[in-house]
Write an enzyme that holds these catalytic residues in place. Structure first.
Site, PDB file in Angstrom:
ATOM      1  N   ARG A 104      -8.388  -0.194  -5.649  1.00  0.00           N
ATOM      2  CA  ARG A 104      -9.199   1.008  -5.856  1.00  0.00           C
ATOM      3  C   ARG A 104      -8.880   1.601  -7.215  1.00  0.00           C
ATOM      4  O   ARG A 104      -7.711   1.822  -7.525  1.00  0.00           O
ATOM      5  CB  ARG A 104      -8.875   2.068  -4.805  1.00  0.00           C
ATOM      6  N   THR A 108     -11.815   6.931  -9.805  1.00  0.00           N
ATOM      7  CA  THR A 108     -13.132   6.985  -9.138  1.00  0.00           C
ATOM      8  C   THR A 108     -13.050   6.645  -7.650  1.00  0.00           C
ATOM      9  O   THR A 108     -13.987   6.916  -6.905  1.00  0.00           O
ATOM     10  CB  THR A 108     -14.090   5.970  -9.787  1.00  0.00           C
ATOM     11  N   ASP A 200       0.610   5.135   0.952  1.00  0.00           N
ATOM     12  CA  ASP A 200       0.036   3.941   0.308  1.00  0.00           C
ATOM     13  C   ASP A 200       0.636   2.698   0.969  1.00  0.00           C
ATOM     14  O   ASP A 200       1.822   2.378   0.776  1.00  0.00           O
ATOM     15  CB  ASP A 200       0.353   3.968  -1.190  1.00  0.00           C
ATOM     16  N   ASP A 203       2.123  -0.047  -1.430  1.00  0.00           N
ATOM     17  CA  ASP A 203       3.387   0.375  -2.035  1.00  0.00           C
ATOM     18  C   ASP A 203       4.524   0.330  -1.017  1.00  0.00           C
ATOM     19  O   ASP A 203       5.635  -0.102  -1.320  1.00  0.00           O
ATOM     20  CB  ASP A 203       3.262   1.797  -2.587  1.00  0.00           C
TER      21      ASP A 203
HETATM   22  C1  PRP Z   1      -5.702   0.251  -0.357  1.00  0.00           C
HETATM   23  C2  PRP Z   1      -5.867  -0.373   1.008  1.00  0.00           C
HETATM   24  C3  PRP Z   1      -7.313  -0.763   1.020  1.00  0.00           C
HETATM   25  C4  PRP Z   1      -7.960   0.324   0.208  1.00  0.00           C
HETATM   26  C5  PRP Z   1      -8.620   1.289   1.141  1.00  0.00           C
HETATM   27  O1  PRP Z   1      -5.569  -0.729  -1.320  1.00  0.00           O
HETATM   28  O2  PRP Z   1      -4.986  -1.444   1.230  1.00  0.00           O
HETATM   29  O3  PRP Z   1      -7.573  -2.034   0.432  1.00  0.00           O
HETATM   30  O4  PRP Z   1      -6.908   0.993  -0.507  1.00  0.00           O
HETATM   31  O5  PRP Z   1      -9.313   2.246   0.433  1.00  0.00           O
HETATM   32  P1  PRP Z   1     -10.895   2.382   0.473  1.00  0.00           P
HETATM   33  O6  PRP Z   1     -11.296   2.261   1.904  1.00  0.00           O
HETATM   34  O7  PRP Z   1     -11.129   3.768  -0.062  1.00  0.00           O
HETATM   35  O8  PRP Z   1     -11.489   1.334  -0.401  1.00  0.00           O
HETATM   36  P2  PRP Z   1      -5.241  -0.381  -2.856  1.00  0.00           P
HETATM   37  O9  PRP Z   1      -6.490  -0.192  -3.621  1.00  0.00           O
HETATM   38  O10 PRP Z   1      -4.245   0.739  -2.910  1.00  0.00           O
HETATM   39  O11 PRP Z   1      -4.618  -1.730  -3.368  1.00  0.00           O
HETATM   40  P3  PRP Z   1      -3.271  -2.468  -2.926  1.00  0.00           P
HETATM   41  O12 PRP Z   1      -3.524  -3.080  -1.576  1.00  0.00           O
HETATM   42  O13 PRP Z   1      -3.108  -3.484  -4.000  1.00  0.00           O
HETATM   43  O14 PRP Z   1      -2.164  -1.452  -2.876  1.00  0.00           O
HETATM   44  N1  URA Z   2      -5.026   3.270   0.758  1.00  0.00           N
HETATM   45  C1  URA Z   2      -3.786   3.459   1.274  1.00  0.00           C
HETATM   46  O1  URA Z   2      -2.912   2.597   1.149  1.00  0.00           O
HETATM   47  N2  URA Z   2      -3.557   4.608   1.923  1.00  0.00           N
HETATM   48  C2  URA Z   2      -4.485   5.566   2.089  1.00  0.00           C
HETATM   49  O2  URA Z   2      -4.199   6.603   2.722  1.00  0.00           O
HETATM   50  C3  URA Z   2      -5.760   5.349   1.535  1.00  0.00           C
HETATM   51  C4  URA Z   2      -6.003   4.185   0.883  1.00  0.00           C
END
Ligand code: PRP
Ligand code: URA
Length: 209
Positions: A104, A108, A200, A203
């Site tokens: 994400r 945005t 997160d 993370d």
């Molecule tokens: C997080 C999560 C989803 C997304 C959800 O990933 O694991 O993929 O956000 O958010 P959304 O429904 O608003 O799209 P992130 O973008 O943090 O990436 P990561 O898995 O690499 O930490």
């Molecule tokens: N992605 C995450 O990992 N946590 C949230 O709460 C939203 C998006």
């Protein structure tokens, strides 16, 4: 509208409550996500088709049921979805694994696709699309589009924690996709985090920021 299943099983709810605690470290977080993924896989595979086979037991010949040989693919949305793959594979060891890379944009909140690698015969496989978090729904929506573009036609989305906004978005865009989650939380905050959520997920799984 797609079907939404929220798993109320005590073991799933208990384990989810443990990892919501911000004091839980990476090792325990990872282990418990793995355990919840196994429990969810057990529930999600309830409707797998079965067929009758003939078996010679040491005592008699009998007709009994076995899985119909329907092929499955597990597809994590990178990175956080990776945390759920091993737990599901414990129950479905022969499944093929695809990967969809997506993050994400922090400003945005729009998803950005950076990698897609799927089994060639994805059109013949039931797909378990996994990601611990369904927030705005943008990542799941784009991942489902990527799967459908390559021929997938039976997709189940499996998440640990969902926001009502994300559930509604996926239901609207993909009424044919069944959603399985351990919790629909209260709302999304202005930074796009699920409240109360668990922070997160990527993370916390990988110990990065
Ligand atoms: C997080 C999560 C989803 C997304 C959800 O990933 O694991 O993929 O956000 O958010 P959304 O429904 O608003 O799209 P992130 O973008 O943090 O990436 P990561 O898995 O690499 O930490
Ligand atoms: N992605 C995450 O990992 N946590 C949230 O709460 C939203 C998006």
């Amino acid at each position: 509208m797609s079907n939404l299943t929220v798993f109320e099983h005590p073991l799933i709810q208990h384990k989810l409550s443990i990892i919501r605690n911000k004091e839980v470290g990476t090792k325990e977080f990872r282990e418990i996500v793995d355990e919840i993924a196994s429990l969810m896989a057990y529930e999600v595979t309830r409707d797998l088709p079965m067929t009758e086979v003939t078996i010679e037991t040491p005592v008699a010949t009998t007709e009994k049921k076995t899985l119909a040989g329907k092929k499955l693919a597990i597809v994590p949305i990178l990175r956080a979805g990776l945390g759920m793959v091993d737990g599901i594979m414990k129950l479905i060891p022969a499944a093929r694994i695809g990967h969809i890379g997506m993050y994400r944009d922090e400003e945005t909140l729009e998803p950005v696709e950076y990698f897609v690698k799927l089994p060639d015969d994805i059109d013949q496989r039931e797909v378990l699309l996994v990601d611990p978090m369904l927030a705005t729904g943008g990542s799941a929506d784009m991942a489902i589009d990527a799967l459908k573009k390559r021929g997938a036609n039976k997709i189940k989305l499996i998440t640990l924690v969902s926001a009502p906004e994300g559930v509604a978005a996926v239901q609207k865009a993909h009424p044919d996709v069944d959603i399985f989650t351990a919790s629909v939380d209260d709302y999304l905050n202005e930074d796009g985090y699920i409240v109360p959520g668990l922070g997160d997920a990527g993370d916390r799984l990988f110990g990065t920021h």
